[in-house]
Design a protein around this motif. Structure first.
Motif, PDB file in Angstrom:
ATOM      1  N   THR A  22      39.689  36.832  37.521  1.00 29.82           N
ATOM      2  CA  THR A  22      38.193  38.127  36.819  1.00 29.82           C
ATOM      3  C   THR A  22      37.794  38.889  37.818  1.00 29.82           C
ATOM      4  O   THR A  22      38.497  38.390  39.367  1.00 29.82           O
ATOM      5  CB  THR A  22      37.208  36.827  37.250  1.00 29.82           C
ATOM      6  OG1 THR A  22      37.271  35.695  38.435  1.00 29.82           O
ATOM      7  CG2 THR A  22      37.516  35.437  35.952  1.00 29.82           C
ATOM      8  N   GLU A  23      37.001  39.289  38.184  1.00 26.63           N
ATOM      9  CA  GLU A  23      36.605  40.535  39.334  1.00 26.63           C
ATOM     10  C   GLU A  23      34.774  39.979  38.966  1.00 26.63           C
ATOM     11  O   GLU A  23      34.614  40.204  37.542  1.00 26.63           O
ATOM     12  CB  GLU A  23      37.123  41.556  39.507  1.00 26.63           C
ATOM     13  CG  GLU A  23      36.212  42.234  40.267  1.00 26.63           C
ATOM     14  CD  GLU A  23      37.505  43.289  40.281  1.00 26.63           C
ATOM     15  OE1 GLU A  23      38.410  43.749  41.050  1.00 26.63           O
ATOM     16  OE2 GLU A  23      36.935  44.560  39.609  1.00 26.63           O
ATOM     17  N   ARG A  39      29.530  34.494  31.273  1.00 25.30           N
ATOM     18  CA  ARG A  39      29.028  35.004  32.659  1.00 25.30           C
ATOM     19  C   ARG A  39      28.945  35.857  33.595  1.00 25.30           C
ATOM     20  O   ARG A  39      28.793  35.943  34.625  1.00 25.30           O
ATOM     21  CB  ARG A  39      30.330  34.146  33.093  1.00 25.30           C
ATOM     22  CG  ARG A  39      30.875  33.183  32.912  1.00 25.30           C
ATOM     23  CD  ARG A  39      29.488  31.860  33.499  1.00 25.30           C
ATOM     24  NE  ARG A  39      30.639  30.454  32.683  1.00 25.30           N
ATOM     25  CZ  ARG A  39      30.844  29.344  33.566  1.00 25.30           C
ATOM     26  NH1 ARG A  39      31.614  29.752  34.705  1.00 25.30           N
ATOM     27  NH2 ARG A  39      31.395  28.261  32.849  1.00 25.30           N
ATOM     28  N   GLY A  40      29.295  37.048  32.795  1.00 20.60           N
ATOM     29  CA  GLY A  40      29.127  38.424  33.915  1.00 20.60           C
ATOM     30  C   GLY A  40      30.505  38.740  34.219  1.00 20.60           C
ATOM     31  O   GLY A  40      30.571  39.575  35.035  1.00 20.60           O
ATOM     32  N   TRP A  41      31.128  38.212  34.600  1.00 20.49           N
ATOM     33  CA  TRP A  41      33.110  38.014  34.842  1.00 20.49           C
ATOM     34  C   TRP A  41      33.177  39.682  34.150  1.00 20.49           C
ATOM     35  O   TRP A  41      33.432  39.589  33.454  1.00 20.49           O
ATOM     36  CB  TRP A  41      33.805  37.269  34.644  1.00 20.49           C
ATOM     37  CG  TRP A  41      33.088  35.582  35.744  1.00 20.49           C
ATOM     38  CD1 TRP A  41      31.973  36.380  36.823  1.00 20.49           C
ATOM     39  CD2 TRP A  41      33.207  35.208  35.943  1.00 20.49           C
ATOM     40  NE1 TRP A  41      31.910  35.140  37.225  1.00 20.49           N
ATOM     41  CE2 TRP A  41      32.450  33.526  36.665  1.00 20.49           C
ATOM     42  CE3 TRP A  41      34.680  33.791  34.892  1.00 20.49           C
ATOM     43  CZ2 TRP A  41      32.464  32.438  36.494  1.00 20.49           C
ATOM     44  CZ3 TRP A  41      34.459  32.173  34.883  1.00 20.49           C
ATOM     45  CH2 TRP A  41      33.746  31.691  35.871  1.00 20.49           C
ATOM     46  N   ASP A  42      34.652  40.786  35.339  1.00 19.03           N
ATOM     47  CA  ASP A  42      35.249  41.217  34.477  1.00 19.03           C
ATOM     48  C   ASP A  42      36.496  40.567  34.652  1.00 19.03           C
ATOM     49  O   ASP A  42      37.098  40.561  35.252  1.00 19.03           O
ATOM     50  CB  ASP A  42      34.804  42.861  34.974  1.00 19.03           C
ATOM     51  CG  ASP A  42      33.922  43.672  35.496  1.00 19.03           C
ATOM     52  OD1 ASP A  42      33.217  43.432  34.354  1.00 19.03           O
ATOM     53  OD2 ASP A  42      32.794  43.794  36.282  1.00 19.03           O
ATOM     54  N   ASP A  43      36.542  41.209  33.220  1.00 22.10           N
ATOM     55  CA  ASP A  43      38.594  40.835  33.394  1.00 22.10           C
ATOM     56  C   ASP A  43      39.648  41.913  33.933  1.00 22.10           C
ATOM     57  O   ASP A  43      39.751  42.904  34.234  1.00 22.10           O
ATOM     58  CB  ASP A  43      39.217  41.390  31.539  1.00 22.10           C
ATOM     59  CG  ASP A  43      40.383  40.171  31.111  1.00 22.10           C
ATOM     60  OD1 ASP A  43      41.127  40.000  32.189  1.00 22.10           O
ATOM     61  OD2 ASP A  43      40.286  40.625  30.169  1.00 22.10           O
ATOM     62  N   ALA A  44      39.737  41.151  34.999  1.00 26.19           N
ATOM     63  CA  ALA A  44      40.700  42.086  36.291  1.00 26.19           C
ATOM     64  C   ALA A  44      42.362  40.843  35.710  1.00 26.19           C
ATOM     65  O   ALA A  44      42.801  40.572  37.509  1.00 26.19           O
ATOM     66  CB  ALA A  44      40.126  41.416  37.401  1.00 26.19           C
ATOM     67  N   ARG A  45      42.662  40.300  34.869  1.00 20.47           N
ATOM     68  CA  ARG A  45      44.332  39.791  34.566  1.00 20.47           C
ATOM     69  C   ARG A  45      45.125  40.292  35.923  1.00 20.47           C
ATOM     70  O   ARG A  45      45.317  41.653  35.313  1.00 20.47           O
ATOM     71  CB  ARG A  45      44.785  38.826  33.749  1.00 20.47           C
ATOM     72  CG  ARG A  45      45.691  38.491  33.321  1.00 20.47           C
ATOM     73  CD  ARG A  45      45.803  37.729  32.441  1.00 20.47           C
ATOM     74  NE  ARG A  45      47.225  37.242  32.107  1.00 20.47           N
ATOM     75  CZ  ARG A  45      48.362  37.496  31.735  1.00 20.47           C
ATOM     76  NH1 ARG A  45      47.910  39.068  31.126  1.00 20.47           N
ATOM     77  NH2 ARG A  45      49.589  37.583  31.943  1.00 20.47           N
ATOM     78  N   LEU A  46      46.181  40.218  36.560  1.00 20.36           N
ATOM     79  CA  LEU A  46      46.801  40.236  37.181  1.00 20.36           C
ATOM     80  C   LEU A  46      48.323  39.506  37.051  1.00 20.36           C
ATOM     81  O   LEU A  46      48.157  38.450  37.903  1.00 20.36           O
ATOM     82  CB  LEU A  46      46.913  41.087  38.757  1.00 20.36           C
ATOM     83  CG  LEU A  46      46.072  41.947  38.855  1.00 20.36           C
ATOM     84  CD1 LEU A  46      46.109  42.960  39.477  1.00 20.36           C
ATOM     85  CD2 LEU A  46      47.451  43.505  37.712  1.00 20.36           C
ATOM     86  N   PRO A  47      48.823  39.520  36.823  1.00 17.15           N
ATOM     87  CA  PRO A  47      49.986  38.575  36.155  1.00 17.15           C
ATOM     88  C   PRO A  47      51.204  37.720  37.192  1.00 17.15           C
ATOM     89  O   PRO A  47      51.146  38.818  38.214  1.00 17.15           O
ATOM     90  CB  PRO A  47      50.546  38.140  35.451  1.00 17.15           C
ATOM     91  CG  PRO A  47      50.456  39.656  34.918  1.00 17.15           C
ATOM     92  CD  PRO A  47      49.413  40.042  35.616  1.00 17.15           C
ATOM     93  N   GLY A  48      51.434  36.977  37.972  1.00 17.15           N
ATOM     94  CA  GLY A  48      52.522  36.682  39.156  1.00 17.15           C
ATOM     95  C   GLY A  48      53.038  38.035  39.994  1.00 17.15           C
ATOM     96  O   GLY A  48      52.327  37.946  40.909  1.00 17.15           O
TER      97      GLY A  48
END
Length: 324
Positions: A125-126, A291-300
């Protein structure tokens, strides 16, 4: 029969993919019979919020049979980090929740350990932070706060997370833009957004900086006045951004999860898969919106490459504003 019981017992304890019965139909899911979340912060802050969110989603989605959460707060996660490395070295079901605050805190505190000493699993998240004051504060807007900071920074106490973290850096950059030094700041460091919120609500500090998810409810209820956010306008308080006010500052806070570096490649990959499956669930998307979180997914590995750049960039900023 005895052999079948042994096989069943072994299956239930494996932290890998298994068959989950849901509504009478078998679905292949990454099922951990036990997932342990280690949060190097006190309850009530952003890392704790993410940890509890992960717990909620993996339970509802059937990705873990049981989830245990442990909090060990202090110094931007640098107190809990050595404990995680020591106690979770042989726990393939263990994840540590942390984020950008740990990067700055470990540098500012000259900690011998940091985010590069654990295995990156996923950035998740961001969110932007918000600068707030009590509703009865004589400071009515951002310009009022900036005027007071420029005149006498030491007289304007500002609460936030751990020393050297995102909020501290934000204040330091604000002072530098005003022609002052970050070392002049009256920054009051807390172990998370929860205590910082209590400090500003109780009138112990002039202002506070923390994530929108931590201050947003109080702002919407009128118990805190939002002066500005540290990134782009998002869902939440409709207030100016620092950039709109003429300050070239954008400091979003990211959060993610890590594993013990001593785990095997297969064990680390299983945790990366678990987070990928959680990320794909409708429950996770719903929670991000709530929650008002931005999706900031970066895997591994992508997360690992990001971390190396983040440590380098944060070190340069901290040196630039005199905090490292």
């Amino acid at each position: 029969m005895t052999r079948r019981r042994h096989l069943l017992k072994a299956t239930l304890t494996l932290p890998a993919a298994a068959l989950l019965l849901r509504g009478g139909q078998a679905e292949a899911e990454a099922l951990y019979s036990m997932l342990r979340l280690f949060i190097p912060a006190n309850p009530g802050g952003g890392w704790d919020g993410l940890g509890r969110a992960i717990e909620q989603v993996v339970r509802r989605a059937g990705l873990a049979g049981n989830v245990q959460v442990e909090n060990v707060g202090g110094a931007g996660g640098t107190v809990g980090l050595p404990r995680f490395l020591a106690q979770y070295r042989n726990r393939p079901e263990g994840l540590m929740v942390a984020g950008s605050v740990m990067v700055g805190a470990s540098i500012a505190n000259k900690s011998p350990m940091g985010v590069l000493d654990v295995a990156p699993v996923a950035r998740l998240t961001e969110e932007v932070s918000v600068i707030v004051v009590p509703p009865d504060s004589p400071i009515q807007d951002l310009q009022g706060l900036l005027a007071r900071l420029k005149e006498n920074p030491g007289a304007v106490s500002v609460a936030g997370g751990s020393a050297g973290g995102t909020e501290h850096i934000t204040l330091g950059l604000m002072l530098k833009a005003l022609g002052r030094s970050a070392r002049e700041a009256s920054y009051v460091a807390f172990s998370g957004g929860g205590p910082a919120q209590a400090a500003v609500l109780g009138g112990q500090v002039v202002a506070a900086i923390s994530g929108i998810s931590e201050f947003g409810e109080q702002v919407r209820a009128g118990r805190l006045r939002a002066l500005a956010t540290t990134g782009e306008r998002r869902a939440g308080p409709d207030v100016t951004t620092l950039k709109e006010a003429g300050l070239d500052i954008a400091m979003p806070t990211w959060r993610g999860v890590f594993a013990a570096p001593t785990l095997s490649a297969e064990q680390k990959a299983a945790l990366v898969t678990l987070m990928a499956r959680m990320h794909a669930t409708p429950e996770w998307k719903e929670l991000l919106a709530q929650r008002g979180w931005d999706d900031a997914r970066l895997p591994g590995d992508e997360f690992g490459a990001f971390l190396k750049r983040e440590v380098t960039d944060t070190t340069e900023v901290l040196k630039e504003i005199g905090l490292a």
